[in-house]
Scaffold this motif. Structure first.
Motif, PDB file in Angstrom:
ATOM      1  N   UNK A   1       0.869  -1.244   0.004  1.00  0.00           N
ATOM      2  CA  UNK A   1      -0.007  -0.091   0.147  1.00  0.00           C
ATOM      3  C   UNK A   1       0.878   1.390   0.008  1.00  0.00           C
ATOM      4  N   UNK A   2       2.212   1.202  -0.307  1.00  0.00           N
ATOM      5  CA  UNK A   2       3.031   2.274  -0.245  1.00  0.00           C
ATOM      6  C   UNK A   2       2.884   2.831  -1.793  1.00  0.00           C
ATOM      7  N   UNK A   3       3.602   4.105  -1.702  1.00  0.00           N
ATOM      8  CA  UNK A   3       3.604   4.853  -3.108  1.00  0.00           C
ATOM      9  C   UNK A   3       3.822   4.007  -4.157  1.00  0.00           C
ATOM     10  N   UNK A   4       4.964   3.124  -4.253  1.00  0.00           N
ATOM     11  CA  UNK A   4       5.151   2.387  -5.522  1.00  0.00           C
ATOM     12  C   UNK A   4       3.937   1.087  -5.634  1.00  0.00           C
TER      13      UNK A   4
ATOM     14  N   UNK B   1      -0.565   9.465   3.895  1.00  0.00           N
ATOM     15  CA  UNK B   1       0.106  10.493   4.063  1.00  0.00           C
ATOM     16  C   UNK B   1       0.980  10.969   2.888  1.00  0.00           C
ATOM     17  N   UNK B   2       1.783  11.836   2.755  1.00  0.00           N
ATOM     18  CA  UNK B   2       2.414  12.387   1.522  1.00  0.00           C
ATOM     19  C   UNK B   2       3.600  11.475   1.378  1.00  0.00           C
ATOM     20  N   UNK B   3       3.805  11.105   0.143  1.00  0.00           N
ATOM     21  CA  UNK B   3       4.843  10.123  -0.115  1.00  0.00           C
ATOM     22  C   UNK B   3       6.254  10.614   0.043  1.00  0.00           C
ATOM     23  N   UNK B   4       6.869   9.835   0.885  1.00  0.00           N
ATOM     24  CA  UNK B   4       8.373  10.024   1.072  1.00  0.00           C
ATOM     25  C   UNK B   4       8.770  11.266   1.866  1.00  0.00           C
ATOM     26  N   UNK B   5       7.879  12.091   2.663  1.00  0.00           N
ATOM     27  CA  UNK B   5       8.170  13.195   3.391  1.00  0.00           C
ATOM     28  C   UNK B   5       8.850  12.624   4.859  1.00  0.00           C
TER      29      UNK B   5
ATOM     30  N   UNK C   1       4.784   6.656   4.744  1.00  0.00           N
ATOM     31  CA  UNK C   1       5.797   6.372   3.671  1.00  0.00           C
ATOM     32  C   UNK C   1       7.221   6.252   3.671  1.00  0.00           C
ATOM     33  N   UNK C   2       7.668   7.172   4.341  1.00  0.00           N
ATOM     34  CA  UNK C   2       9.363   7.399   4.444  1.00  0.00           C
ATOM     35  C   UNK C   2       9.896   6.579   5.749  1.00  0.00           C
TER      36      UNK C   2
END
Length: 277
Positions: A80-83, A154-158, A163-164
């Motif tokens: 369920x992550x960004x990728x 949440x916002x990707x890789x922030x 996600x981060x």
């Protein structure tokens, strides 16, 4: 990576003896004794470890070696992550997880630094140029850096976002070090080089994802900066075709350093006595 982002308890903070000390590592510390400030550093005693490698077998010094694990984060490794929400296969990104789960306990017992080198961007993306932002988004409808996917974690890789964060299977422990990055290379425009040099680190072992992208970029920059570089083949992975990994391994062995395996490293560490806390 600021001082408040270091995980408490790292061995790099150890002050030998009872005298007040000033410095980031036991081997790079001034001492205040009897009203005088001593600038004499006490270098760590060498701790040699034989390691099978290509193109030559090695003896590394655990007193001056760090393991750098790149990008094992939810946005790359979790379904369920960004990728994963982009429709990209995360199975390749998850391949290093069991390898690292087997290696890290022995590495931590050995007492050498473990560095998590992770994407952690500014929420406003002000230091991400057009190329970086386009490659992360591709289309007007795509989800880019710092944006939210349909399943909103949440916002990707922030920095500080879900996600981060590291995948739960590889949770950080006290004594580990976290270094944020915002390019493929962990050394570009970051504090990683300063932290390693102040700790007296000269040799870096690399693991994580993707072999041909962030791992290779970080390893190349490390070699350019003068570090000894060893790529742990079985602790890295990529979704790119096999021939891309073959090319990376060829170039590392030819130009930038050496390749070894986490399996051989773990075996070499097995007989070592644990380092005192």
């Amino acid at each position: 990576m600021h001082s408040d982002e270091r995980i408490p308890g790292t061995k790099l903070d150890t002050t030998p003896g009872d005298a007040p000390g000033f410095g980031p590592a036991a081997g790079n510390r001034w001492q205040l004794q009897d009203g005088r400030l001593s600038l004499v550093r006490t270098p760590p005693a060498p701790r040699p470890l034989a390691l099978p490698a290509q193109p030559e077998s090695l003896v590394i010094d655990l007193a001056r070696t760090a393991l750098v694990v790149v990008d094992m984060q939810n946005d790359f490794c979790h379904p369920e992550g960004w990728f994963g929400q982009k429709g990209l296969d995360v199975q390749a990104a998850r391949r290093p997880i069991p390898v690292l789960q087997a290696l890290l306990p022995a590495w931590r017992r050995a007492g050498s630094p473990l560095v998590w080198c992770n994407w952690g961007i500014r929420a406003d993306r002000r230091n991400l140029g057009p190329t970086v932002q386009f490659k992360g988004k591709r289309t007007a409808e795509g989800v880019g850096y710092g944006e939210r996917s349909p399943i909103d974690h949440g916002p990707s890789l922030v920095q500080g976002s879900w996600g981060a964060a590291l995948v739960e299977e590889l949770a950080a422990e006290p004594g580990d070090i976290l270094a944020h990055k915002h390019r493929l290379s962990g050394f570009w425009d970051s504090e990683l080089d300063s932290v390693l040099r102040n700790a007296g680190i000269t040799t870096l072992l690399f693991a994580g994802i993707n072999t041909d992208r962030c791992v290779f970029s970080t390893l190349q920059d490390a070699a350019f900066l003068g570090y000894d570089c060893v790529l742990l083949e079985d602790a890295c992975s990529t979704s790119s075709p096999d021939y891309v990994t073959d090319g990376v391994l060829y170039l590392v062995r030819l130009l930038h350093g050496f390749t070894a395996t986490a399996a051989d490293l773990g075996a070499a560490l097995t007989d070592l006595p644990s380092q005192p806390d």
